[in-house]
Design an enzyme around this catalytic site. Structure first.
Site, short mmCIF file in Angstrom:
data_model
loop_
_atom_site.label_atom_id
_atom_site.label_comp_id
_atom_site.label_asym_id
_atom_site.label_seq_id
_atom_site.Cartn_x
_atom_site.Cartn_y
_atom_site.Cartn_z
N ASP A 227 0.90 41.15 66.52
CA ASP A 227 -0.26 40.59 67.24
C ASP A 227 -1.37 41.63 67.18
O ASP A 227 -1.40 42.44 66.26
CB ASP A 227 0.15 40.24 68.68
CG ASP A 227 -0.71 39.13 69.28
OD1 ASP A 227 -1.91 39.08 68.95
OD2 ASP A 227 -0.20 38.33 70.07
N HIS A 250 -3.15 41.85 64.11
CA HIS A 250 -4.31 40.96 64.18
C HIS A 250 -5.61 41.71 64.41
O HIS A 250 -6.61 41.13 64.77
CB HIS A 250 -4.09 39.90 65.28
CG HIS A 250 -2.92 39.00 65.01
ND1 HIS A 250 -2.55 37.98 65.84
CD2 HIS A 250 -2.04 38.96 63.97
CE1 HIS A 250 -1.49 37.36 65.34
NE2 HIS A 250 -1.15 37.95 64.21
#
Ligand SMILES: *[C@@H]1O[C@H](CO)[C@@H](O)[C@H](O)[C@H]1NC(C)=O
Ligand SMILES: *[C@@H]1O[C@H](CO)[C@@H](O)[C@H](O)[C@H]1NC(C)=O
Length: 405
Positions: A227, A250
């Protein structure tokens, strides 16, 4: 001649005597210095015994000590259930981890939202070169947060809540069940020389999450996760991020913001001298397209950033929707302003290398691009830039050509 040899030898002996007395003085412990070795409280580094009680006792005594207390975890594998190390303490306190701390495989074995919590502590140092192993691989398959927005949050590895004038360095965090490090209500805190790793496909494993915190520094940190490498949330101000390696992951993200009521502004963020390698985004600001409390995101500097095969290197997304069923009643009520991108270069795997998609009701103001050079090499041609409701300026060479007016 003989007498000069003698005096030379006498001199050598004298030097040796002085040197050894200095060495003796150095080995005398500082007054008040005391080591609280978790083994003295019954902890065992056998990878099986639950050491939560022993660690908590060691912390309590160290926290009460007036002087220079150090909680000490030696080499070995210390299985540890959920723990909360609470202050305030009587003195500056160090928590030295040499070995590995092993989390329970079962997420339910940890009652709090975080496995290891430091709460209400000032002048804390966490260091030592050790490892936090969240054993997340057992719970990743059970994570259904993509489908179910009311899913149970799994514990993060380590949390700092209302901690001030403190630091963490030289620690490796691996395989967290959800995020790795969480900061909430923290002031004056330095994070340095850390390694944070979970597989790129592990769900919701944010690297560092920060909310309602100010005056923090992150320097020299290597982050690869499933993430956000760093997630900057509501109420974060004066955060300086430098020398970060991000990827997979991310990217370094602000938000998402605008989903909940009474969020606080995010201001004074610097991200500089960092490398993004294989991450899905580089630097991103994401807000939901909903009418939450109006809020401000301002005074950002992104500088000297290299992008290596990054999906979306420069990204403002005010219609953030991680699932497909977002219900946009209106445009975002978050005002984004004074965001500078300076010297950002490298390769983008998406054709749109620069995406500035701002709110119709609160257009972005003061977005500034200086010396941006992003290349997309793919069959779908050169990189492009996309702008919506954005005002600002450009300086120097800009590739892909800027769409800011
Ligand atoms: C954080 O680092 C800065 C220098 O980079 C230093 O001045 C400051 O005292 C440090 N703060 C803490 C709490 O260690
Ligand atoms: C980027 O990541 C790839 C794949 O992990 C690796 O081989 C390469 O060395 C990295 N590049 C840099 C500059 O870190």
């Amino acid at each position: 001649m003989i007498s000069s040899v003698c005096s030379f030898i006498r001199l050598i002996l004298l030097i040796a005597a002085v040197a050894s007395s200095i060495a003796a003085a150095a080995s005398i412990p500082l007054p008040g210095r005391k080591i609280f070795d978790v083994r003295s409280y019954g902890a065992r580094g056998d990878g099986k015994t639950d050491n939560a009680m022993a660690f908590t006792k060691a912390w309590k005594e160290a926290c009460e000590w007036k002087g220079f207390p150090r909680v000490y975890v030696p080499f070995g594998t210390f299985y540890l259930g959920g723990v909360i190390f609470t202050g305030p303490c009587k003195s500056r306190i160090s928590f030295i981890i040499k070995g590995t701390l092993l989390a329970p495989k079962e997420a339910n074995a940890i009652k709090e939202e975080t496995w290891i919590i430091f709460r209400y502590v000032d002048y804390l140092t966490v260091s030592g070169g050790g490892i936090l192993d969240g054993q997340g691989s057992y719970s990743w398959p059970l994570n259904n947060c993509r489908q179910n927005s009311n899913c149970r949050a799994l514990p993060m590895n380590m949390g700092f809540q209302f901690v001030r004038f403190s630091r963490i360095s030289h620690i490796r965090s691996i395989n967290s069940k959800m995020g790795h490090l969480n900061f909430f209500g923290v002031q004056n805190f330095n994070i340095s020389r850390m390694s944070i790793r979970s597989p790129g496909d592990s769900p919701n494993t944010d690297g560092i999450k920060i909310g309602l915190s100010s005056n923090m520094k992150i320097d020299n940190v290597d982050i690869g996760t499933g993430d956000d490498c760093i997630a900057i949330l509501s109420g974060t101000t004066n955060l300086d991020i430098s020398n970060v390696n991000c990827g997979p992951g991310h990217g370094i993200s602000v938000g998402s913001l605008g989903r909940y009521k009474d969020e606080k502004s995010v201001q004074g963020i610097t991200v500089r001298d960092s490398i993004f390698n294989g991450s899905t985004n580089g630097v991103r600001i994401k807000t939901w397209g909903s009418t939450s409390t109006p809020n401000l995101v301002s005074n950002f500097l992104y500088k000297n950033l290299q992008m290596i095969n990054v999906g979306s290197p420069i990204n403002i997304d005010q219609q953030y929707c991680p699932t497909s069923n977002c219900n946009y009643e209106s445009a975002s009520h978050i005002q984004i302003q004074d965001v500078r991108y300076n010297n950002i270069w490298g390769t983008s795997t998406d054709k749109v290398a620069v995406k500035l998609q701002c709110s119709k009701n609160f257009p972005c103001k003061g977005v500034e691009l200086t010396d941006v050079n992003l290349v997309h090499s793919g069959p779908d041609g050169p990189a492009t830039a996309f702008c919506e409701n954005v005002g600002g300026r450009t300086h120097g060479k800009i590739a892909p050509p800027s769409c800011i007016r």
